[in-house]
Design an enzyme around this catalytic site. Structure first.
Site, PDB file in Angstrom:
ATOM      1  N   CYS A   1       0.910  -1.108   0.007  1.00 21.26           N
ATOM      2  CA  CYS A   1       0.023  -0.191  -0.073  1.00 21.26           C
ATOM      3  C   CYS A   1       0.874   1.318   0.051  1.00 21.26           C
ATOM      4  O   CYS A   1       0.496   2.230  -0.858  1.00 21.26           O
ATOM      5  CB  CYS A   1      -0.912  -0.208   1.030  1.00 21.26           C
ATOM      6  SG  CYS A   1      -1.244  -1.447   1.964  1.00 21.26           S
TER       7      CYS A   1
ATOM      8  N   ARG B   1       6.028 -11.340   5.551  1.00 21.48           N
ATOM      9  CA  ARG B   1       5.236 -11.489   6.863  1.00 21.48           C
ATOM     10  C   ARG B   1       5.760 -12.200   7.816  1.00 21.48           C
ATOM     11  O   ARG B   1       5.869 -13.631   7.311  1.00 21.48           O
ATOM     12  CB  ARG B   1       3.891 -11.169   6.837  1.00 21.48           C
ATOM     13  CG  ARG B   1       3.317 -10.320   6.057  1.00 21.48           C
ATOM     14  CD  ARG B   1       1.832 -10.232   6.106  1.00 21.48           C
ATOM     15  NE  ARG B   1       1.265  -9.180   4.950  1.00 21.48           N
ATOM     16  CZ  ARG B   1       0.025  -9.162   4.552  1.00 21.48           C
ATOM     17  NH1 ARG B   1      -0.824 -10.081   5.215  1.00 21.48           N
ATOM     18  NH2 ARG B   1      -0.332  -8.141   3.592  1.00 21.48           N
TER      19      ARG B   1
ATOM     20  N   GLN C   1       0.925 -10.960  -3.924  1.00 19.65           N
ATOM     21  CA  GLN C   1      -0.374 -10.814  -3.913  1.00 19.65           C
ATOM     22  C   GLN C   1      -0.761 -10.147  -5.127  1.00 19.65           C
ATOM     23  O   GLN C   1      -0.071  -9.256  -5.749  1.00 19.65           O
ATOM     24  CB  GLN C   1      -0.842  -9.419  -2.789  1.00 19.65           C
ATOM     25  CG  GLN C   1      -0.590 -10.000  -1.360  1.00 19.65           C
ATOM     26  CD  GLN C   1      -0.872  -8.902  -0.519  1.00 19.65           C
ATOM     27  OE1 GLN C   1      -0.231  -7.833  -0.435  1.00 19.65           O
ATOM     28  NE2 GLN C   1      -1.762  -9.031   0.481  1.00 19.65           N
TER      29      GLN C   1
ATOM     30  N   ASP D   1      -2.467  -7.522  -5.879  1.00 24.26           N
ATOM     31  CA  ASP D   1      -2.844  -6.511  -5.056  1.00 24.26           C
ATOM     32  C   ASP D   1      -3.424  -5.252  -6.109  1.00 24.26           C
ATOM     33  O   ASP D   1      -2.794  -5.204  -7.243  1.00 24.26           O
ATOM     34  CB  ASP D   1      -1.710  -6.093  -4.313  1.00 24.26           C
ATOM     35  CG  ASP D   1      -1.962  -5.439  -2.994  1.00 24.26           C
ATOM     36  OD1 ASP D   1      -3.268  -5.118  -2.784  1.00 24.26           O
ATOM     37  OD2 ASP D   1      -1.103  -5.090  -2.278  1.00 24.26           O
TER      38      ASP D   1
ATOM     39  N   HIS E   1      -4.901  -0.973  -5.326  1.00 18.96           N
ATOM     40  CA  HIS E   1      -5.281   0.057  -4.688  1.00 18.96           C
ATOM     41  C   HIS E   1      -6.233   1.066  -5.454  1.00 18.96           C
ATOM     42  O   HIS E   1      -5.700   1.506  -6.418  1.00 18.96           O
ATOM     43  CB  HIS E   1      -4.363   0.619  -3.785  1.00 18.96           C
ATOM     44  CG  HIS E   1      -3.553  -0.303  -2.848  1.00 18.96           C
ATOM     45  ND1 HIS E   1      -2.632  -1.039  -3.185  1.00 18.96           N
ATOM     46  CD2 HIS E   1      -3.980  -0.593  -1.665  1.00 18.96           C
ATOM     47  CE1 HIS E   1      -2.205  -1.589  -2.152  1.00 18.96           C
ATOM     48  NE2 HIS E   1      -3.103  -1.546  -1.016  1.00 18.96           N
TER      49      HIS E   1
ATOM     50  N   LYS F   1     -14.630  -4.279   5.705  1.00 20.08           N
ATOM     51  CA  LYS F   1     -14.508  -5.092   4.410  1.00 20.08           C
ATOM     52  C   LYS F   1     -15.263  -6.187   3.996  1.00 20.08           C
ATOM     53  O   LYS F   1     -16.133  -6.537   4.832  1.00 20.08           O
ATOM     54  CB  LYS F   1     -13.024  -5.675   4.789  1.00 20.08           C
ATOM     55  CG  LYS F   1     -13.250  -6.658   6.181  1.00 20.08           C
ATOM     56  CD  LYS F   1     -11.880  -7.174   6.154  1.00 20.08           C
ATOM     57  CE  LYS F   1     -12.096  -8.347   7.435  1.00 20.08           C
ATOM     58  NZ  LYS F   1     -10.999  -9.314   7.496  1.00 20.08           N
TER      59      LYS F   1
ATOM     60  N   HIS G   1      -8.373  -1.347  -0.916  1.00 21.12           N
ATOM     61  CA  HIS G   1      -7.178  -2.488  -0.918  1.00 21.12           C
ATOM     62  C   HIS G   1      -7.958  -3.563  -1.387  1.00 21.12           C
ATOM     63  O   HIS G   1      -9.010  -3.854  -0.799  1.00 21.12           O
ATOM     64  CB  HIS G   1      -6.614  -2.680   0.336  1.00 21.12           C
ATOM     65  CG  HIS G   1      -6.053  -1.776   1.324  1.00 21.12           C
ATOM     66  ND1 HIS G   1      -4.932  -1.749   1.536  1.00 21.12           N
ATOM     67  CD2 HIS G   1      -6.676  -0.778   2.254  1.00 21.12           C
ATOM     68  CE1 HIS G   1      -4.545  -0.782   2.478  1.00 21.12           C
ATOM     69  NE2 HIS G   1      -5.619  -0.226   2.717  1.00 21.12           N
TER      70      HIS G   1
HETATM   71 ZN   LIG Z   1      -2.971  -2.443   0.727  1.00 19.22          ZN
END
Ligand SMILES: [Zn+2]
Ligand SMILES: [Zn+2]
Length: 576
Positions: free
Chosen positions: A270, A299, A317, A319, A321, A405, A451
């Site tokens: 992010c 992580r 990911q 991912d 945004h 979410k 996200h």
């Molecule tokens: Zn994010």
């Protein structure tokens, strides 16, 4: 009849009683009921083998037949300490107990420190409803600094039928275990010397990964997402500003010193995307902005929790945004749900469960962001789900501190559920990084940030996919789609020619010209779960055709090569 949890827990006592009988001097840990069964932790001076389990199970049945009763007794802390004077783990638990009254339960000659409840008598336990299943090592209280105990697991149900069904499903799940199939199909490797929880992709797995990434990324780009890329480490100051240093530090790895500054390995993508948003002044005409990246993050996960591809320390990911004006949130969510369903269905998932996590209105101070914006976002999420006619469960108080979410769970072939997709609204980043856009009236406004990762992590997704298909991927995903097998050495030339044609058609093809028998090659292709085998001999050469063997179906006859290419291309396109 007693509750199944009570039965399961009572069985753990009976198991402990037997272990005490078989292994005098055993030190007891704890023995709770768990999902589908129970366990008990023991500190044993001798080692136990899986061969001992049937014996334990038999002896448990003998005890159950005796209609033994569970007797509850209240004792003082002092008395408890005396009763368990040779049981260091129990003493540790007693020491931490507040209040004077402690309960112990007696069944037969086994006395346990326990709050209950238990069955009144062992006759309440369905004698054919349980099974002792396995042994594992477990640290006392789950802490790797503590001694390793021997944990014996059992499963228990109300009826023999239920037990049978459960065991069948377990056996099926075992056959589909992605860690086993990953090795057998040469997809990935976890090498302890390289590092725990850090999968290495072998050639076939890496191709599968690329097919999945390309498919997802293309779907995003077609829908107006913009591709970005960000580095793996970033300055510690950034993570302080984003709040990760304060709220997420336990999941991050230690800082790396670079000259006079510190850097962190990214646990999320992010902040990079937020910086890209902020790289210029944004107008309402630019919104919604959708930045996507196949972003690899790291992580910290405790070593005891790591599991194949589904629980790892480094993963990628799909991912993205999104930044939009508040009034665009609803339509953005609608198209995001459409996209999610399109992606998940393309991979063969047919059943979904949706959860909506919202704020606990009684604990408003636990969350960041104004009332107004929370109400707007929660309403937008809920209305989007309703508009798409998706049934969902609302979870009060399950929202993240920075926003509500939606999560999607998929059901696999054997009915297990896996959480993959997450779509989160975020009020934190726009504030912390002072995100703005200029509205129609020329005023500065805060955008809403979302996200979302639809596959979740590629590692986990592939792990789930392997188990869903039991390694037999549909044609479009198969790392090797076709294998050409010449009948004899004089057919090798034709096999190679065909191989060349198929490769030119972008079909992932191998030609096996080794001097092995045809039947051996067929067996090997079956082990590798290759969808199509093309066997070629004299007859096939003469007619410019191929004899097809289909995975799980065997010989399906001769077909002209051109016709076959047409057929498989259709199958790939339809993602069957
Ligand atoms: Zn994010
Ligand atoms: Zn108990």
């Amino acid at each position: 009849m007693a509750k199944i949890e009570t039965i399961r827990h009572s069985l753990s006592h009976i198991m402990a009683q037997i272990v005490q009988e078989l292994f005098p001097g055993v030190k007891f840990g704890i023995g709770p009921a768990i999902e589908n069964g129970f366990y008990y932790d023991f500190d044993l001076s001798q080692s136990l083998t899986p061969g001992d389990l049937p014996k334990i199970e038999d002896k448990m049945r003998q005890i159950i037949k005796q209609n033994l009763s569970f007797k509850k007794r209240g004792v003082s802390k002092k008395e408890a300490q005396k009763i368990f004077q040779n049981q260091p783990y129990k003493l540790e638990l007693i020491k931490e107990m507040s209040g004077e009254k402690i309960t112990v339960y007696e069944s037969g000659n086994f006395l346990d420190l326990c709050q209950g409840p238990h069955v009144k008598s062992t006759k309440e336990i369905p004698i054919k409803g349980f099974k002792i299943t396995k042994i594992a090592g477990a640290y006392w209280r789950g802490d790797e600094k503590n001694p390793m105990l021997t944990r014996i697991y059992g499963v228990a149900f109300n009826t023999e039928e239920e037990l049978k069904k459960f065991l069948e499903r377990e056996a099926e799940a075992e056959k589909r275990d992605h860690r086993v199939l990953g090795k057998k199909l040469e997809l990935f490797l976890i090498d302890e010397e390289f590092g725990s929880g850090l999968p290495l992709w072998l050639p076939k797995g890496a191709i599968l990964r690329k097919i999945i990434m390309d498919f997802a990324l293309n779907a995003y780009l077609e829908r107006g997402y913009k591709l970005v890329a960000t580095p793996h480490i970033a300055n510690l100051q950034l993570w302080k500003r984003s709040g990760h240093w304060d709220f997420y530090r336990e999941s991050m790895y230690s800082p790396i010193k670079v000259e006079k500054e510190f850097y962190m390995i990214k646990p999320m993508n992010c902040p990079g995307h937020v910086k890209i948003y902020n790289s210029k002044i944004r107008s309402y005409r630019d919104l919604p902005l959708r930045f996507t990246e196949m972003g690899t993050v790291y992580r910290y996960e405790r070593s005891g929790t790591l599991h194949g591809l589904t629980r790892v320390r480094g993963f990628t990911q799909d991912d993205a945004h999104l930044f939009c004006a508040p009034e665009q949130l609803h339509s953005e969510l609608l198209s995001m749900i459409d996209l999610t369903l399109y992606i998940l269905k393309s991979f063969g998932f047919k059943e979904f469960k949706v959860s909506l996590s919202v704020r606990d209105p009684k604990k408003k101070t636990n969350y960041l962001g104004s009332n107004k914006i929370w109400n707007l976002a929660e309403k937008a999420l809920e209305e989007a789900l309703k508009a798409k006619k998706l049934s969902y469960k609302r979870y009060l108080g399950e929202a993240v501190f920075y926003g509500p979410k939606i999560d999607f769970l998929v059901k696999d072939t054997i009915g297990r559920e896996w959480q993959l997709t997450t779509i989160q609204v975020d009020f934190n980043f726009p504030e912390k990084f002072n995100l703005n856009f200029i509205n129609k009236k020329g005023q500065k406004k805060r955008p809403i940030m979302i996200h979302r990762a639809l596959l979740g992590s590629l590692e986990r997704f592939i792990g789930v996919l392997i188990e869903h298909y039991g390694g037999a991927f549909p044609l479009w995903l198969s790392p090797i789609q076709l294998v050409v097998i010449p009948v004899g050495s004089r057919h090798r030339k034709y096999a190679k020619e065909i191989g060349k044609v198929l490769k030119e058609e972008n079909l992932r093809t191998e030609v096996w010209t080794e001097a092995e028998t045809v039947s051996k090659k067929i067996r090997e292709a079956e082990v590798q779960k290759i969808p199509y085998m093309l066997v070629v001999g004299d007859k096939e050469i003469k007619t410019k055709s191929v004899r097809i063997r289909k995975r799980d179906k065997g010989d399906v006859g001769i077909i002209k090569l051109t016709k076959f290419i047409e057929k498989v291309k259709k199958e790939i396109k339809e993602k069957k």
